[in-house]
Design a protein around this motif. Structure first.
Motif, PDB file in Angstrom:
ATOM      1  N   GLY A   1      88.838  44.832  63.177  1.00  0.00           N
ATOM      2  CA  GLY A   1      89.133  45.592  61.970  1.00  0.00           C
ATOM      3  C   GLY A   1      89.494  44.674  60.829  1.00  0.00           C
ATOM      4  O   GLY A   1      90.118  43.627  61.022  1.00  0.00           O
ATOM      5  N   PHE A   2      89.116  45.052  59.624  1.00  0.00           N
ATOM      6  CA  PHE A   2      89.435  44.242  58.453  1.00  0.00           C
ATOM      7  C   PHE A   2      89.460  45.134  57.215  1.00  0.00           C
ATOM      8  O   PHE A   2      88.999  46.287  57.244  1.00  0.00           O
ATOM      9  CB  PHE A   2      88.432  43.105  58.276  1.00  0.00           C
ATOM     10  CG  PHE A   2      87.004  43.554  58.118  1.00  0.00           C
ATOM     11  CD1 PHE A   2      86.424  43.699  56.859  1.00  0.00           C
ATOM     12  CD2 PHE A   2      86.224  43.838  59.234  1.00  0.00           C
ATOM     13  CE1 PHE A   2      85.119  44.108  56.719  1.00  0.00           C
ATOM     14  CE2 PHE A   2      84.905  44.248  59.097  1.00  0.00           C
ATOM     15  CZ  PHE A   2      84.352  44.396  57.837  1.00  0.00           C
ATOM     16  N   LYS A   3      89.997  44.594  56.139  1.00  0.00           N
ATOM     17  CA  LYS A   3      90.131  45.346  54.894  1.00  0.00           C
ATOM     18  C   LYS A   3      89.588  44.529  53.739  1.00  0.00           C
ATOM     19  O   LYS A   3      89.874  43.332  53.620  1.00  0.00           O
ATOM     20  CB  LYS A   3      91.594  45.709  54.645  1.00  0.00           C
ATOM     21  CG  LYS A   3      91.806  46.635  53.461  1.00  0.00           C
ATOM     22  CD  LYS A   3      93.267  47.071  53.357  1.00  0.00           C
ATOM     23  CE  LYS A   3      93.453  48.046  52.197  1.00  0.00           C
ATOM     24  NZ  LYS A   3      94.860  48.519  52.085  1.00  0.00           N
ATOM     25  N   VAL A   4      88.767  45.178  52.906  1.00  0.00           N
ATOM     26  CA  VAL A   4      88.216  44.548  51.708  1.00  0.00           C
ATOM     27  C   VAL A   4      88.520  45.466  50.532  1.00  0.00           C
ATOM     28  O   VAL A   4      87.992  46.586  50.452  1.00  0.00           O
ATOM     29  CB  VAL A   4      86.699  44.316  51.838  1.00  0.00           C
ATOM     30  CG1 VAL A   4      86.161  43.682  50.561  1.00  0.00           C
ATOM     31  CG2 VAL A   4      86.387  43.452  53.047  1.00  0.00           C
ATOM     32  N   ASN A   5      89.386  45.005  49.651  1.00  0.00           N
ATOM     33  CA  ASN A   5      89.826  45.819  48.525  1.00  0.00           C
ATOM     34  C   ASN A   5      90.386  47.147  49.028  1.00  0.00           C
ATOM     35  O   ASN A   5      91.332  47.163  49.799  1.00  0.00           O
ATOM     36  CB  ASN A   5      88.681  46.013  47.530  1.00  0.00           C
ATOM     37  CG  ASN A   5      88.215  44.688  46.933  1.00  0.00           C
ATOM     38  OD1 ASN A   5      89.038  43.807  46.654  1.00  0.00           O
ATOM     39  ND2 ASN A   5      86.906  44.524  46.743  1.00  0.00           N
ATOM     40  N   LYS A   6      89.768  48.251  48.651  1.00  0.00           N
ATOM     41  CA  LYS A   6      90.274  49.563  49.072  1.00  0.00           C
ATOM     42  C   LYS A   6      89.567  50.096  50.313  1.00  0.00           C
ATOM     43  O   LYS A   6      89.841  51.218  50.744  1.00  0.00           O
ATOM     44  CB  LYS A   6      90.131  50.577  47.926  1.00  0.00           C
ATOM     45  CG  LYS A   6      91.050  50.289  46.748  1.00  0.00           C
ATOM     46  CD  LYS A   6      91.002  51.428  45.727  1.00  0.00           C
ATOM     47  CE  LYS A   6      92.014  51.185  44.609  1.00  0.00           C
ATOM     48  NZ  LYS A   6      92.034  52.317  43.640  1.00  0.00           N
ATOM     49  N   PHE A   7      88.681  49.303  50.895  1.00  0.00           N
ATOM     50  CA  PHE A   7      87.950  49.741  52.078  1.00  0.00           C
ATOM     51  C   PHE A   7      88.565  49.116  53.334  1.00  0.00           C
ATOM     52  O   PHE A   7      88.855  47.918  53.361  1.00  0.00           O
ATOM     53  CB  PHE A   7      86.480  49.339  51.987  1.00  0.00           C
ATOM     54  CG  PHE A   7      85.673  50.190  51.062  1.00  0.00           C
ATOM     55  CD1 PHE A   7      85.070  51.358  51.520  1.00  0.00           C
ATOM     56  CD2 PHE A   7      85.522  49.839  49.731  1.00  0.00           C
ATOM     57  CE1 PHE A   7      84.313  52.140  50.669  1.00  0.00           C
ATOM     58  CE2 PHE A   7      84.772  50.623  48.865  1.00  0.00           C
ATOM     59  CZ  PHE A   7      84.166  51.779  49.330  1.00  0.00           C
ATOM     60  N   SER A   8      88.755  49.929  54.366  1.00  0.00           N
ATOM     61  CA  SER A   8      89.185  49.449  55.677  1.00  0.00           C
ATOM     62  C   SER A   8      88.070  49.722  56.676  1.00  0.00           C
ATOM     63  O   SER A   8      87.458  50.801  56.652  1.00  0.00           O
ATOM     64  CB  SER A   8      90.466  50.154  56.116  1.00  0.00           C
ATOM     65  OG  SER A   8      91.533  49.863  55.247  1.00  0.00           O
TER      66      SER A   8
ATOM     67  N   PHE B   1      84.548  52.929  62.160  1.00  0.00           N
ATOM     68  CA  PHE B   1      85.422  53.692  61.273  1.00  0.00           C
ATOM     69  C   PHE B   1      85.461  52.994  59.917  1.00  0.00           C
ATOM     70  O   PHE B   1      85.652  51.777  59.835  1.00  0.00           O
ATOM     71  CB  PHE B   1      86.844  53.769  61.836  1.00  0.00           C
ATOM     72  CG  PHE B   1      86.952  54.516  63.129  1.00  0.00           C
ATOM     73  CD1 PHE B   1      87.392  55.821  63.161  1.00  0.00           C
ATOM     74  CD2 PHE B   1      86.607  53.899  64.332  1.00  0.00           C
ATOM     75  CE1 PHE B   1      87.489  56.512  64.358  1.00  0.00           C
ATOM     76  CE2 PHE B   1      86.701  54.572  65.531  1.00  0.00           C
ATOM     77  CZ  PHE B   1      87.147  55.889  65.543  1.00  0.00           C
ATOM     78  N   ILE B   2      85.288  53.773  58.865  1.00  0.00           N
ATOM     79  CA  ILE B   2      85.387  53.258  57.500  1.00  0.00           C
ATOM     80  C   ILE B   2      86.319  54.172  56.716  1.00  0.00           C
ATOM     81  O   ILE B   2      86.160  55.398  56.739  1.00  0.00           O
ATOM     82  CB  ILE B   2      84.008  53.195  56.810  1.00  0.00           C
ATOM     83  CG1 ILE B   2      83.047  52.318  57.612  1.00  0.00           C
ATOM     84  CG2 ILE B   2      84.147  52.669  55.387  1.00  0.00           C
ATOM     85  CD1 ILE B   2      81.625  52.330  57.056  1.00  0.00           C
TER      86      ILE B   2
ATOM     87  N   SER C   1      92.500  59.704  50.303  1.00  0.00           N
ATOM     88  CA  SER C   1      91.614  58.764  50.982  1.00  0.00           C
ATOM     89  C   SER C   1      90.417  59.510  51.568  1.00  0.00           C
ATOM     90  O   SER C   1      90.475  60.712  51.813  1.00  0.00           O
ATOM     91  CB  SER C   1      92.361  58.014  52.091  1.00  0.00           C
ATOM     92  OG  SER C   1      92.812  58.921  53.081  1.00  0.00           O
ATOM     93  N   LEU C   2      89.357  58.755  51.801  1.00  0.00           N
ATOM     94  CA  LEU C   2      88.118  59.285  52.367  1.00  0.00           C
ATOM     95  C   LEU C   2      87.769  58.448  53.589  1.00  0.00           C
ATOM     96  O   LEU C   2      87.882  57.218  53.564  1.00  0.00           O
ATOM     97  CB  LEU C   2      86.997  59.221  51.335  1.00  0.00           C
ATOM     98  CG  LEU C   2      85.689  59.949  51.629  1.00  0.00           C
ATOM     99  CD1 LEU C   2      85.915  61.451  51.644  1.00  0.00           C
ATOM    100  CD2 LEU C   2      84.640  59.583  50.578  1.00  0.00           C
ATOM    101  N   SER C   3      87.344  59.092  54.688  1.00  0.00           N
ATOM    102  CA  SER C   3      87.040  58.350  55.915  1.00  0.00           C
ATOM    103  C   SER C   3      85.737  58.833  56.524  1.00  0.00           C
ATOM    104  O   SER C   3      85.376  60.008  56.412  1.00  0.00           O
ATOM    105  CB  SER C   3      88.178  58.509  56.930  1.00  0.00           C
ATOM    106  OG  SER C   3      88.344  59.860  57.296  1.00  0.00           O
TER     107      SER C   3
ATOM    108  N   PRO D   1      93.799  48.367  60.729  1.00  0.00           N
ATOM    109  CA  PRO D   1      94.236  47.589  59.569  1.00  0.00           C
ATOM    110  C   PRO D   1      94.231  48.443  58.317  1.00  0.00           C
ATOM    111  O   PRO D   1      93.431  49.342  58.150  1.00  0.00           O
ATOM    112  CB  PRO D   1      93.199  46.465  59.489  1.00  0.00           C
ATOM    113  CG  PRO D   1      91.995  46.998  60.174  1.00  0.00           C
ATOM    114  CD  PRO D   1      92.506  47.896  61.263  1.00  0.00           C
ATOM    115  N   GLY D   2      95.089  48.065  57.389  1.00  0.00           N
ATOM    116  CA  GLY D   2      95.117  48.757  56.111  1.00  0.00           C
ATOM    117  C   GLY D   2      96.285  49.664  55.977  1.00  0.00           C
ATOM    118  O   GLY D   2      96.526  50.207  54.948  1.00  0.00           O
TER     119      GLY D   2
END
Length: 833
Positions: A505-512, A547-548, A557-559, A832-833
């Motif tokens: 898992g990782f986070k880029v800006n507002k995306f997890s 998962f995004i 939030s939106l998933s 994450p996030g």
């Protein structure tokens, strides 16, 4: 689990301080000066656990003005920027002694290090604020239903708890479904339960022993791949407060019900001893009817009626027994924990079913009355040893967990059935018995490695080894022989499942992002020893998940998620033991069932306002080789009545598309409303071919498209004199089946609660199924019989309970919240996030 209380009180303290400063008119930070950063970590001195929502206040040392402030994050950390100067620094947390650093010169970035707060015993006695933690917590990958504040389930069982959980429904027979799908996996403390009769097993766990229920509709790779609809994790209570504390609960109800339980905990700096032990005596009364029309070609316009049969059933079930979970947690080192527990259940009971049949000819003229009385006895003993080891390498989430459990269970059921036509002198006596022995071993290891950039790697192994022996027989008093292979059998079931998984898992800006892959190797032996029918099923499969999540803002939030799942047939689906209480409407499992595989897609949206939390999701599930129950005509007759057998079979495909909405609303401080709505369409294709007793091959077309919905609303209101009133209602919409239709039904529950003895005790009165309306109503249309059926597993119940808390208040927080990985084998790391 007092996070909401901590957050609210901390923000209140912080904002009041800042507001006081704002009234003076000075700015919080002088923008003309270069800023310096002050940071640190706040922990509880005794347990070394981080304190989230602790308040940090920066005060001008020369003039008592608040300059800046903040609250700590989940890891106890804080970081505040101020202009260079001389300040007093104050660190506070509810019910703890505050720490002050006076006349501290801040002319460069300063780290205060680890700050240890000590509990203030005197302040604890003065705290009277009631914590009303949310009944439902909506998290990124799951929903958590907290049982503690729900009066409706006082004195009830797990089944009563699940009836109040969003997305979950429980039918009148106790079968659990998630979003309308019964292929749901049940976990107890993070470990899957393999009870042969899950509905009955859930009725044997009192609601008072449950802390929370986690609803995981689209599990990631760290979880077992089994459970096409998802996973329900039932977490049992385990105390965490220092010293000796606990609660005692007694209850009494109508129909005759008694219960007593104790949840006790003794905690030192190194050891935590806990036990949850209770005795339960519970009577359930049920009632049902089936009105049938017999004939030929009844599903066509040229059908011929040959007779009618009206069946009325009264049931009474008694369960009594003791259950306990006792163990200890040892703090081996500051970041190393070892938990051991033993769970034991010893219960017995009776099952009495009285079925009356009134038969009529084709002109509806009465011909005969027949009754069938089944008097059954059952007993069971379960014992499980579980061990969990947790090693935290640092405070950033780097950890290793290992789990081991071994469980054995024995269940014995027998019944004497009397079958007689009224007016005759030739009654028939049958005797049934079903003996089951089960052994289960589980081993699991998980490793979580976070990185500095906020990403996280996970990997693990799990082995599940299960052996079940079940012997079932029906005999008569005349000969003592079994009544054919159709009813009697000896089942041997052996299961070996080995699994490994990894996810990143990782986070880029507002995306997890979270991507995972699980591999499971399965070997299952299903052997019928009486008929020498041996079946071995071996398969191995990959199960990907993705998962995004997108943070639109702090409040929304939106998933989007995907996972591949499977459903292995278990319990009553596999067990060929025949329910013989009615000899014309039979049920039996199918040991030759194959697993089904499901692709699950879920698009979710979450929005929070000041008084409202709204969550919605759109989901699609595509299942291959789905199994479902069908009714078949065996070709046998009892008098003029055909014998109908219900049994599960594999079909070709099922596609389900639906919408789900959850709304939590607090219009006033004294009023909370929780509601959910689920709307779905299910399309099934397939056919079933079988041979009746005469060797005739019959093919059933089972294509079906069903549209249905269900909704629930729960309202909790504090009345004058601090009496809490809770009212909940559920409605289950009608649904077409391949062989008929299930009609809609509703249920209303109500409860009152009052704290007494200076909030050390609580009295609660609840009524389940207030209007006696919870009935399964169905219509079935076959070629030789059409029927209308109603069945109510449990009629209205009234329970009065008394809870007394020892050395703890209703407001006590959990000073040592559950550690990730410590409650059961499948919790793993955090997204994450």
């Amino acid at each position: 689990m007092r996070q909401p209380l901590r957050f609210i009180l901390s923000l209140t303290l912080l904002f009041s301080c800042l507001s006081s400063f704002a009234k003076i008119g000075d700015p919080v930070i002088d923008p003309a000066k270069e800023k310096v950063k002050i940071s640190g970590t706040v922990i509880e001195k005794t347990t070394k656990q981080p304190l989230e929502y602790a308040t940090v206040t920066i005060i001008d040392a020369t003039n008592p003005k608040i300059i800046a402030g903040g609250i700590t994050n989940p890891k106890g950390g804080f970081s505040i920027e101020v202009a260079p100067g001389i300040y007093n620094i104050k660190i506070e947390f509810i019910s703890f002694k505050s720490i002050e650093y006076n006349q501290r010169k801040l002319d460069k970035n300063t780290n205060l290090g680890t700050i240890e707060l000590v509990e203030d015993a005197a302040q604890l006695d003065e705290v009277v604020i009631r914590s009303e933690r949310s009944t439902v917590e909506i998290k990124l990958d799951k929903k958590v239903y907290n049982v503690g504040q729900d009066m409706i389930v006082k004195g009830g069982t797990v089944s009563d708890v699940l009836e109040n959980v969003p997305s979950v429904s429980v039918d009148v027979e106790g079968n659990v479904s998630l979003r309308g799908n019964e292929n749901v996996r049940i976990f107890i403390d993070g470990r899957p339960s393999n009870a042969l009769n899950m509905a009955e097993a859930l009725r044997q766990i009192p609601a008072d022993a449950i802390d929370k229920v986690e609803v995981i509709t689209n599990p990631s790779a760290r979880y077992d791949a089994e459970g096409g609809a998802g996973i329900l994790n039932i977490v049992l209570k385990k105390g965490k407060n220092l010293g000796f504390n606990g609660s005692f609960i007694t209850s009494i109800g109508v129909p005759e019900t008694y219960g007593a339980s104790a949840n006790l905990n003794f905690k030192t700096e190194k050891l935590n001893f806990f036990t949850s032990t209770g005795y339960d005596y519970r009577t359930s009364e049920g009632r049902g009817l089936t009105n049938s029309i017999n004939g030929t070609n009844l599903n066509t316009d040229s059908g011929i009626i040959t007779g009618y049969n009206d069946e009325v059933r009264d049931t009474e079930r008694l369960r009594k027994g003791i259950s306990t979970k006792t163990g200890f947690e040892w703090t081996v080192a500051p970041n190393t924990f070892w938990t051991n527990s033993i769970s034991y259940r010893d219960n017995s009971g009776t099952n009495n079913d009285l079925v009356n049949y009134n038969s009529f000819d084709q002109d509806r003229n009465f011909t005969s009355t027949r009754y069938r009385l089944s008097r059954g006895n059952d007993s069971g003993k379960d014992i499980e040893y579980a061990s969990n080891f947790l090693k935290n390498f640092n405070d950033e989430g780097h950890k290793f967990t290992a789990d081991f459990s071994y469980a054995t269970s024995k269940d014995n059921d027998d019944a004497i059935i009397t079958d007689e036509i009224v007016g005759s002198n030739n009654p028939r006596f049958d005797e049934t018995f079903n003996n089951q022995d089960q052994k289960q071993l589980q081993i699991q290891a998980d490793y979580v490695l976070p990185f500095e950039n906020g990403s996280q790697f996970e990997a693990g192994y799990k082995g599940n080894f299960n052996d079940l022996d079940s012997e079932y027989s029906v005999t008569t008093d005349n000969s003592g022989n079994a009544i054919g292979d159709f009813l009697s059998n000896t089942l041997e079931y052996k299961e070996q499942i080995n699994a490994i998984y990894t996810q990143y898992g990782f986070k880029v800006n507002k995306f997890s992002y979270l991507f995972g892959l699980r591999w499971e190797d399965t070997k299952i032996n299903v052997n019928l020893l009486d008929t020498q029918d041996f079946n071995t099923k071996k398969y191995n499969n990959f199960f990907p998940s993705a998962f995004i999540n997108y943070e639109i803002s702090d409040e929304s939030s939106l998933s989007l998620s995907y996972s591949k799942r499977l459903s292995r047939p278990r319990g009553r689906f596999l067990n060929p033991a025949t329910n013989y209480s009615s000899n014309i409407n039979l049920f039996r499992g199918n040991p030759d069932l194959d697993p089904s595989f499901t692709d699950k897609f879920d698009l979710g949206y979450l929005k929070r306002w000041e008084k409202v939390t709204f969550s919605t999701s759109m989901y699609f599930e595509n299942t291959e080789n789905v199994f479902a129950f069908v009714r078949t005509e065996t070709g046998e007759f009892v008098g003029d009545n055909p014998v109908i057998l219900s049994s599960p079979v594999n079909l070709a495909k099922e596609q389900q598309f639906g919408f789900e909405f959850t709304l939590n609303y607090s219009p006033l401080k004294i009023w909370k409303i929780n509601s959910s709505f689920n709307l779905f369409n299910s399309k099934t294709t397939g056919e079933n071919t079988y041979e009746d007793i005469n060797g005739n091959e019959i093919t059933q077309k089972l294509d079906n498209e069903a549209f249905s919905w269900f909704t629930r609303v729960s309202s909790r209101l504090t009345l004058p004199a601090k009496v809490d009133w809770q009212l909940s209602g559920m409605y289950f919409g009608p649904r077409n089946t391949a062989q008929g239709r299930n009609l809609g039904n509703y249920v209303i529950n109500m409860a009152f609660s009052k704290d007494i003895l200076k909030d050390k005790a609580t009295v609660a009165l609840n009524v389940s199924d207030l209007f006696n309306s919870r009935k399964m109503i169905s219509e079935t249309n076959l070629e030789s019989v059409t029927s209308y059926s109603e069945f109510q597993w449990r009629r209205r119940q009234i329970n009065l309970s008394f809870t007394y808390r020892l050395n703890m208040k209703k407001t006590d927080k959990e000073k040592n919240p559950p550690r990730n990985g410590g409650g059961g084998g499948d919790e793993g790391g955090d997204f994450p996030g």
